[in-house]
Enzyme design. Structure first.
Site, PDB file in Angstrom:
ATOM      1  CB  SER A 250      -1.096   0.690   1.017  1.00  0.00           C
ATOM      2  OG  SER A 250      -1.990   0.843   0.885  1.00  0.00           O
ATOM      3  CG  HIS A 391      -5.454  -1.869   0.650  1.00  0.00           C
ATOM      4  ND1 HIS A 391      -4.810  -1.730  -0.621  1.00  0.00           N
ATOM      5  CD2 HIS A 391      -4.979  -1.625   1.554  1.00  0.00           C
ATOM      6  CE1 HIS A 391      -3.963  -2.006  -0.083  1.00  0.00           C
ATOM      7  NE2 HIS A 391      -4.216  -1.083   1.225  1.00  0.00           N
TER       8      HIS A 391
HETATM    9  C1  GTR Z   1      -5.734   5.129   1.898  1.00  0.00           C
HETATM   10  C2  GTR Z   1      -4.840   4.935   0.479  1.00  0.00           C
HETATM   11  C3  GTR Z   1      -3.817   4.463   0.014  1.00  0.00           C
HETATM   12  C4  GTR Z   1      -2.946   3.093   0.714  1.00  0.00           C
HETATM   13  C5  GTR Z   1      -3.505   3.287   1.952  1.00  0.00           C
HETATM   14  C6  GTR Z   1      -3.044   1.861   2.750  1.00  0.00           C
HETATM   15  O1  GTR Z   1      -6.473   4.668   2.639  1.00  0.00           O
HETATM   16  O2  GTR Z   1      -6.062   6.130  -0.183  1.00  0.00           O
HETATM   17  O3  GTR Z   1      -3.291   5.118  -1.420  1.00  0.00           O
HETATM   18  O4  GTR Z   1      -2.019   4.025   0.697  1.00  0.00           O
HETATM   19  O5  GTR Z   1      -4.582   3.953   2.518  1.00  0.00           O
HETATM   20  O6  GTR Z   1      -1.961   2.476   2.840  1.00  0.00           O
HETATM   21  O7  GTR Z   1      -3.263   1.435   3.554  1.00  0.00           O
END
Ligand code: GTR
Length: 416
Positions: A250, A391
């Site tokens: 991420s 995710h």
């Molecule tokens: C979210 C963000 C993403 C990603 C994510 C993370 O809120 O919008 O770009 O980086 O966090 O790092 O878990």
């Protein structure tokens, strides 16, 4: 002085409809600003690569200072030659950073080296989100120094083992890989107040609460931290310094790409679900977009990146060119089916378009522009997979990464 933020919009619309992706031209990675076409690896290295490096530095992540003047002293504060039931030697190493201005800061590295590996082990370097102690249930793992700061800022999730499902240590160790982790807040707390904490106060540019348009943000500082971990690992006798891999999830996947673009010691660069500002093509404006990311995380990028908020069409580059900066080393992009915020299709397309640069070296990009099916990893000189689910980082992701690393390291050994 207050930092003015232009153009961000936390309410900018978010598109999840493929038919509404704007028409755009993907910048040609092999076409120089002056129009010259790159035809050889040598031309790429001499002209186009530095040109792109400059664009990403000045317009997205900010310029990494050439000399920070920061010194680092390593201090082994705990070790166990029989950790994980004898599978690994564990070391916990305190990084004592000392700035030219006399200010000091500490970060803690956790390293597992496989005992079963004859000779030096390749190593996977990867930041964690909530402290070294959350990556495993092993009692002897000391909480990362940032724990207190982050808890006082309201973060609850610093419990031992709480992130263990994301850390397939045993799998990696059995496959002969060492794993090194550090909490990313130890280098620079993930906060718009970053000038007050971590490494930043040791840097002259952060002595005041202001940032020039091209000065680096948190992603740049975290990437710099990855290089400091590499400095340490190069000195570690049981580590193969030609076998360093950087892996991030991420926001830390964005970071691993930027670290890998700049630091050639990382031979494999892995971005897991990195999305906007990571592997995904910005010009598709699918899922998270520049307006949203720069509004929600104003400290991640340099301020000049804000100019592309709701204005992706004006970008003179795109994220496939970031991946290309890793060539002829190896890059791996991974997506998750339910992680539409990160635009899985845009992540794959980026890796596809970057392939041209590997071809200059007689190496292989992907054979098809068509996004691979779920659970059908594609391992060439670049790697890609998309898995089912959300995710996250899972054991399946680690399995794919280890297979890819085995393949590319042995291909490279055969080639030289
Ligand atoms: C979210 C963000 C993403 C990603 C994510 C993370 O809120 O919008 O770009 O980086 O966090 O790092 O878990």
């Amino acid at each position: 002085m207050t930092v003015t933020m232009m153009g961000q919009n936390e309410n900018a619309p978010v598109n999840y409809d493929e038919s509404k992706v704007p028409m755009f031209e993907v910048p040609d990675v092999l076409k120089c600003i002056d129009g010259e076409r790159i035809e050889t690896a040598r031309q790429w290295e001499k002209k186009r690569r530095p040109e792109l490096m400059r664009m990403f530095s000045e317009q997205e992540y900010g310029v990494t200072p050439r000399h920070t003047g920061i010194k680092v002293k390593y201090e082994l504060i705990a070790t166990n030659p029989e950790a994980m039931n004898g599978l690994a030697t564990q070391k916990q190493v305190l990084f004592n950073f000392i700035g030219k201005n006399g200010k000091k800061h500490q970060a803690l590295l956790l390293l597992y080296i496989p005992n079963g590996k004859k000779g030096r082990a390749r190593v996977i370097v990867s930041y964690n989100f909530h402290g070294n102690q959350t990556t495993t249930y092993e009692d002897e793992v000391i909480p990362s120094p940032s724990k207190e700061l982050m808890k006082s800022a309201g973060s609850e999730a610093w419990v031992r083992g709480e992130q263990a499902s994301r850390w397939s240590y045993e799998l990696a160790l059995r496959r002969g890989y060492a794993v090194a982790t550090m909490n990313y807040h130890d280098i620079c707390p993930d906060s718009p107040d970053l000038c007050k904490y971590g490494i930043a106060p040791l840097l002259p540019c952060y002595e005041e609460d202001s940032r020039g348009a091209n000065e680096w943000g948190a992603i740049g500082i975290w990437a710099w931290g990855y290089s400091r971990i590499a400095d340490y690992l190069e000195k570690e006798k049981r580590i193969d310094k030609r076998g360093m891999v950087v892996l991030g999830h991420s926001r830390l996947g964005k970071t691993s790409l930027w670290a890998g673009a700049q630091d050639k010691r990382f031979k494999v660069v892995i971005s897991n679900d990195s999305g906007c500002g990571g592997a995904a093509l910005s010009k598709r404006v699918f899922g998270e977009n520049i307006a949203r990311i720069t509004a929600n995380f104003p400290h991640w990028f340099c301020r000049s990146f804000n100019a592309y908020s709701e204005n992706e069409a004006a970008l003179p580059f795109d994220q496939h060119e970031l991946l290309a900066l890793v060539a002829p080393r190896h890059v791996y992009v991974a997506s998750a089916e339910d992680d539409q915020w990160a635009d899985p299709r845009g992540e794959y397309l980026s890796a596809w378009y970057a392939g041209k640069v590997w071809q200059l070296y007689g190496m292989k990009g992907f054979p098809s522009k068509e996004q691979p099916a779920i659970h059908k990893p594609q391992h060439f000189d670049l790697g890609y997979h998309i898995r089912a689910g959300k995710h996250d980082v899972t054991e399946y992701d680690w399995l794919c990464y280890l297979d890819f690393c085995d393949k590319v390291f042995s291909d490279d050994e055969r080639a030289f």
